[in-house]
Design an enzyme around this catalytic site. Structure first.
Site, PDB file in Angstrom:
ATOM      1  N   LYS A 117      31.143  56.382  35.642  1.00  0.00           N
ATOM      2  CA  LYS A 117      30.131  55.354  35.943  1.00  0.00           C
ATOM      3  C   LYS A 117      28.840  55.729  35.247  1.00  0.00           C
ATOM      4  O   LYS A 117      28.543  56.920  35.067  1.00  0.00           O
ATOM      5  CB  LYS A 117      29.888  55.262  37.454  1.00  0.00           C
ATOM      6  CG  LYS A 117      29.235  53.971  37.881  1.00  0.00           C
ATOM      7  CD  LYS A 117      30.254  52.837  38.057  1.00  0.00           C
ATOM      8  CE  LYS A 117      29.594  51.535  38.462  1.00  0.00           C
ATOM      9  NZ  LYS A 117      30.570  50.591  39.016  1.00  0.00           N
ATOM     10  N   THR A 201      36.748  40.394  39.041  1.00  0.00           N
ATOM     11  CA  THR A 201      36.381  41.072  40.282  1.00  0.00           C
ATOM     12  C   THR A 201      36.521  40.088  41.441  1.00  0.00           C
ATOM     13  O   THR A 201      37.129  40.392  42.468  1.00  0.00           O
ATOM     14  CB  THR A 201      34.943  41.621  40.182  1.00  0.00           C
ATOM     15  OG1 THR A 201      34.878  42.448  39.022  1.00  0.00           O
ATOM     16  CG2 THR A 201      34.571  42.436  41.415  1.00  0.00           C
ATOM     17  N   SER A 359      39.806  44.961  33.063  1.00  0.00           N
ATOM     18  CA  SER A 359      39.228  45.799  32.002  1.00  0.00           C
ATOM     19  C   SER A 359      40.326  46.615  31.329  1.00  0.00           C
ATOM     20  O   SER A 359      40.331  46.796  30.112  1.00  0.00           O
ATOM     21  CB  SER A 359      38.176  46.744  32.586  1.00  0.00           C
ATOM     22  OG  SER A 359      36.916  46.108  32.632  1.00  0.00           O
TER      23      SER A 359
HETATM   24  N1  LIG Z   1      30.814  43.190  37.796  1.00  0.00           N
HETATM   25  C1  LIG Z   1      31.965  43.768  38.100  1.00  0.00           C
HETATM   26  O1  LIG Z   1      32.952  43.639  37.388  1.00  0.00           O
HETATM   27  C2  LIG Z   1      32.098  44.586  39.336  1.00  0.00           C
HETATM   28  C3  LIG Z   1      31.097  44.665  40.262  1.00  0.00           C
HETATM   29  N2  LIG Z   1      31.299  45.380  41.408  1.00  0.00           N
HETATM   30  C4  LIG Z   1      30.250  45.528  42.392  1.00  0.00           C
HETATM   31  O2  LIG Z   1      29.863  44.255  42.897  1.00  0.00           O
HETATM   32  C5  LIG Z   1      28.481  44.304  43.274  1.00  0.00           C
HETATM   33  C6  LIG Z   1      27.738  43.199  42.555  1.00  0.00           C
HETATM   34  O3  LIG Z   1      27.897  43.403  41.154  1.00  0.00           O
HETATM   35  P1  LIG Z   1      27.741  42.214  40.114  1.00  0.00           P
HETATM   36  O4  LIG Z   1      28.066  40.939  40.762  1.00  0.00           O
HETATM   37  O5  LIG Z   1      28.453  42.624  38.903  1.00  0.00           O
HETATM   38  O6  LIG Z   1      26.196  42.303  39.814  1.00  0.00           O
HETATM   39  P2  LIG Z   1      25.218  41.161  39.280  1.00  0.00           P
HETATM   40  O7  LIG Z   1      24.122  41.868  38.615  1.00  0.00           O
HETATM   41  O8  LIG Z   1      25.953  40.149  38.517  1.00  0.00           O
HETATM   42  O9  LIG Z   1      24.678  40.488  40.631  1.00  0.00           O
HETATM   43  C7  LIG Z   1      24.075  41.232  41.617  1.00  0.00           C
HETATM   44  C8  LIG Z   1      23.660  40.319  42.754  1.00  0.00           C
HETATM   45  O10 LIG Z   1      23.164  41.133  43.810  1.00  0.00           O
HETATM   46  C9  LIG Z   1      21.834  40.727  44.110  1.00  0.00           C
HETATM   47  N3  LIG Z   1      21.059  41.896  44.489  1.00  0.00           N
HETATM   48  C10 LIG Z   1      20.574  42.885  43.699  1.00  0.00           C
HETATM   49  N4  LIG Z   1      19.859  43.748  44.410  1.00  0.00           N
HETATM   50  C11 LIG Z   1      19.915  43.305  45.681  1.00  0.00           C
HETATM   51  C12 LIG Z   1      19.366  43.757  46.904  1.00  0.00           C
HETATM   52  N5  LIG Z   1      18.614  44.843  46.937  1.00  0.00           N
HETATM   53  N6  LIG Z   1      19.615  43.056  48.038  1.00  0.00           N
HETATM   54  C13 LIG Z   1      20.366  41.940  48.004  1.00  0.00           C
HETATM   55  N7  LIG Z   1      20.905  41.466  46.888  1.00  0.00           N
HETATM   56  C14 LIG Z   1      20.679  42.135  45.749  1.00  0.00           C
HETATM   57  C15 LIG Z   1      21.308  40.097  42.843  1.00  0.00           C
HETATM   58  O11 LIG Z   1      20.215  39.245  43.095  1.00  0.00           O
HETATM   59  C16 LIG Z   1      22.547  39.356  42.357  1.00  0.00           C
HETATM   60  O12 LIG Z   1      22.678  38.124  43.024  1.00  0.00           O
HETATM   61  C17 LIG Z   1      28.002  45.719  42.922  1.00  0.00           C
HETATM   62  O13 LIG Z   1      28.144  46.562  44.025  1.00  0.00           O
HETATM   63  C18 LIG Z   1      28.978  46.139  41.843  1.00  0.00           C
HETATM   64  O14 LIG Z   1      29.075  47.536  41.717  1.00  0.00           O
HETATM   65  C19 LIG Z   1      32.494  45.971  41.701  1.00  0.00           C
HETATM   66  C20 LIG Z   1      33.512  45.899  40.828  1.00  0.00           C
HETATM   67  C21 LIG Z   1      33.392  45.272  39.519  1.00  0.00           C
HETATM   68  O1  LIG Z   2      35.657  47.162  34.598  1.00  0.00           O
HETATM   69  C1  LIG Z   2      35.513  48.359  34.694  1.00  0.00           C
HETATM   70  O2  LIG Z   2      35.979  49.161  33.909  1.00  0.00           O
HETATM   71  C2  LIG Z   2      34.711  48.959  35.830  1.00  0.00           C
HETATM   72  C3  LIG Z   2      34.130  48.003  36.812  1.00  0.00           C
HETATM   73  C4  LIG Z   2      33.264  48.758  37.779  1.00  0.00           C
HETATM   74  O3  LIG Z   2      32.296  49.364  37.396  1.00  0.00           O
HETATM   75  C5  LIG Z   2      33.620  48.803  39.185  1.00  0.00           C
HETATM   76  O4  LIG Z   2      34.750  48.468  39.564  1.00  0.00           O
HETATM   77  O5  LIG Z   2      32.763  49.226  39.996  1.00  0.00           O
END
Ligand SMILES: NC(=O)C1=CN([C@@H]2O[C@H](COP(=O)(O)OP(=O)(O)OC[C@H]3O[C@@H](n4cnc5c(N)ncnc54)[C@H](O)[C@@H]3O)[C@@H](O)[C@H]2O)C=CC1
Ligand SMILES: O=C(O)CCC(=O)C(=O)O
Length: 425
Positions: A117, A201, A359
């Site tokens: 990470k 995801t 991925s």
């Molecule tokens: N993008 C991916 O493929 C993956 C994401 N995740 C996890 O999913 C979660 C969200 O990731 P993404 O959707 O990719 O991120 P993103 O950046 O696309 O969206 C993040 C969202 O969370 C909100 N946010 C940020 N800080 C915040 C806070 N302090 N309080 C409340 N809301 C807040 C933002 O406003 C936004 O709506 C994270 O924990 C990430 O590690 C897990 C697996 C894969």
């Molecule tokens: O797509 C990947 O390789 C990793 C995604 C990721 O960072 C997560 O699952 O938290």
């Protein structure tokens, strides 16, 4: 640091807890599986942790020095794999914990990877497009010695996206003097991205919700769903649930939350959100993230950041099922409280594993230079996640443990065995 609703504050103690609580569950899982203490000693921290300083020329002519990290938890099974986070709250301990979770996810869905990470302390919402490009390229130059298509393969995470992956791939390809699409996943389709990665995801979370709902006798059609976070994971998930006939009654971003007991207009919100998953700033009648989490609903999906369901609010959660799309949204104490209250909690390392699974498909396609249709990707993802959910649910039942401990037991086994066969322990 942004603190409009109290959720954006970074609390070092809580961040430290993320690593400690992960270590606690890993220890329990290894004990249950009968592994000796030295296996825990090997797996409790990443094998490698790199801290880098990244000087970036800002648009106003000044130079700003950013701090970034890349953690490689365990590469006994194969190259390490995991996203890169751009967020003001990034810490070294958080990145370490996130890399351990990646190892567990890869074990659970049985990918030939260990976990990695990365993160950079920055707020991309306050940076221009060009500043972000310089930061992304600078980070790749700084970590280039320890990453690569056969060593450690990054991907998107909070506040990073396919454009950032494209800049990073281009920078690595220049350093490598070779076009290297397999260096990073989550790329745009025209640069070797995979169909279905953007929504992967959320697809995985949707499959876990469906399977968990069956166990609890909940019909998806008409179910009341609350989603915290409206970025990559949260927005696609809201759309999938909405399209499946569920009523998405609450969503949120970093600045607040929206609630409508009759169901929100998800298509409208998707159209209006920005690239950082911000949409609530457009509305006056918002509620707080805290209020959102405590709404009466059938399915609650934290899809933002860590430590959102804690001992403080776990007693007030009114969902029947909690499915963790985010990494680490529920503390260990809260996990115990929810379990005691009969709430089915599907843990992050299972529920959010759809992203890394697709991925992996992207990397395989890059390596073979032959690309799959969206249907092929979805079919393969579905099979893997249904099987993984069943495996963990059944393990939880037969071993009489909660699904988080069951998931760790399943996730940790492959890397422990691979480390043993390699003679590391
Ligand atoms: N993008 C991916 O493929 C993956 C994401 N995740 C996890 O999913 C979660 C969200 O990731 P993404 O959707 O990719 O991120 P993103 O950046 O696309 O969206 C993040 C969202 O969370 C909100 N946010 C940020 N800080 C915040 C806070 N302090 N309080 C409340 N809301 C807040 C933002 O406003 C936004 O709506 C994270 O924990 C990430 O590690 C897990 C697996 C894969
Ligand atoms: O797509 C990947 O390789 C990793 C995604 C990721 O960072 C997560 O699952 O938290």
């Amino acid at each position: 640091m942004v603190a409009e609703n109290g959720t954006e504050k970074t609390n070092q103690v809580e961040k430290n807890d993320v690593l400690k609580s992960t270590q606690t569950v890993i220890h329990k899982a290894l004990e249950k599986l009968g592994y000796p203490e030295e296996v825990y000693e090997l797996l409790k921290e990443p094998l490698r942790m790199m801290t880098v300083k990244i000087p970036v020329k800002m648009d106003d002519g000044s130079t700003k020095i950013f701090t970034g990290y890349r953690a490689q938890h365990n590469d006994a099974v194969g190259p390490t794999k995991g996203g890169i986070r751009f967020h003001p709250g990034v810490t070294e301990t958080e990145v370490k914990a996130l890399s351990i979770w990646m190892s567990l996810k890869c074990g659970i869905v049985d990918l030939p990877y260990g976990g990695g990470k990365g993160g950079i302390i920055c707020d991309p919402r306050d940076m221009s497009f060009r500043e972000l490009e310089r930061l992304s390229r600078g980070y790749v130059r700084a970590i280039s010695q320890i990453v690569g298509p056969t060593k450690d393969i990054p991907a998107p995470d909070v506040f990073t996206n396919s454009q950032i992956m494209a800049w990073m791939m281009d920078e690595y390809s220049r350093i490598d003097e070779f076009n290297s699409p397999g260096f990073i996943t989550g790329k745009p389709l025209v640069l070797g991205g995979s169909h279905g990665r953007e929504s992967a995801t959320a697809k995985g979370v949707t499959i876990c919700i469906r399977e968990a709902a069956k166990k609890k006798g909940i019909q998806i059609e008409g179910a009341r769903v609350v989603v915290q976070g409206f970025g990559n994971a949260g927005s696609f998930l809201s759309k999938f649930m909405h399209d499946a006939g569920a009523k998405v009654i609450g969503i949120s971003d970093a600045y607040g939350a929206l609630y409508d007991p009759n169901g929100l207009d998800i298509d409208y919100l998707l159209d209006r959100r920005d690239s950082f998953g911000t949409v609530t700033k457009l509305f006056n009648n918002t509620i707080t993230n805290k209020e959102l989490l405590e709404l009466d609903c059938d399915i609650l999906v934290p899809a933002a950041i860590e430590n959102q369901i804690t001992a403080e609010n776990a007693h007030n959660i009114r969902a029947t099922i909690v499915v963790e799309a985010a990494n680490g949204p529920t503390t260990l104490e809260a996990t115990e409280i929810l379990t005691e209250r009969g709430i089915l909690l599907v843990p992050d390392v299972l529920a959010s594993a759809g992203g890394v699974t697709v991925s992996y498909f992207e990397w395989v396609q890059n390596n073979q230079g032959y690309y799959w249709s969206e249907e092929e990707v979805e079919e393969k993802l579905e099979k893997i996640l249904v099987k993984s959910f069943k495996n963990i649910y059944d393990t939880a039942q037969t071993r009489r443990v909660d699904m988080r401990l069951a998931a760790y037991m399943v996730g940790v086994r492959k890397m422990a065995e691979a480390s043993r066969f390699r003679g590391w322990i």
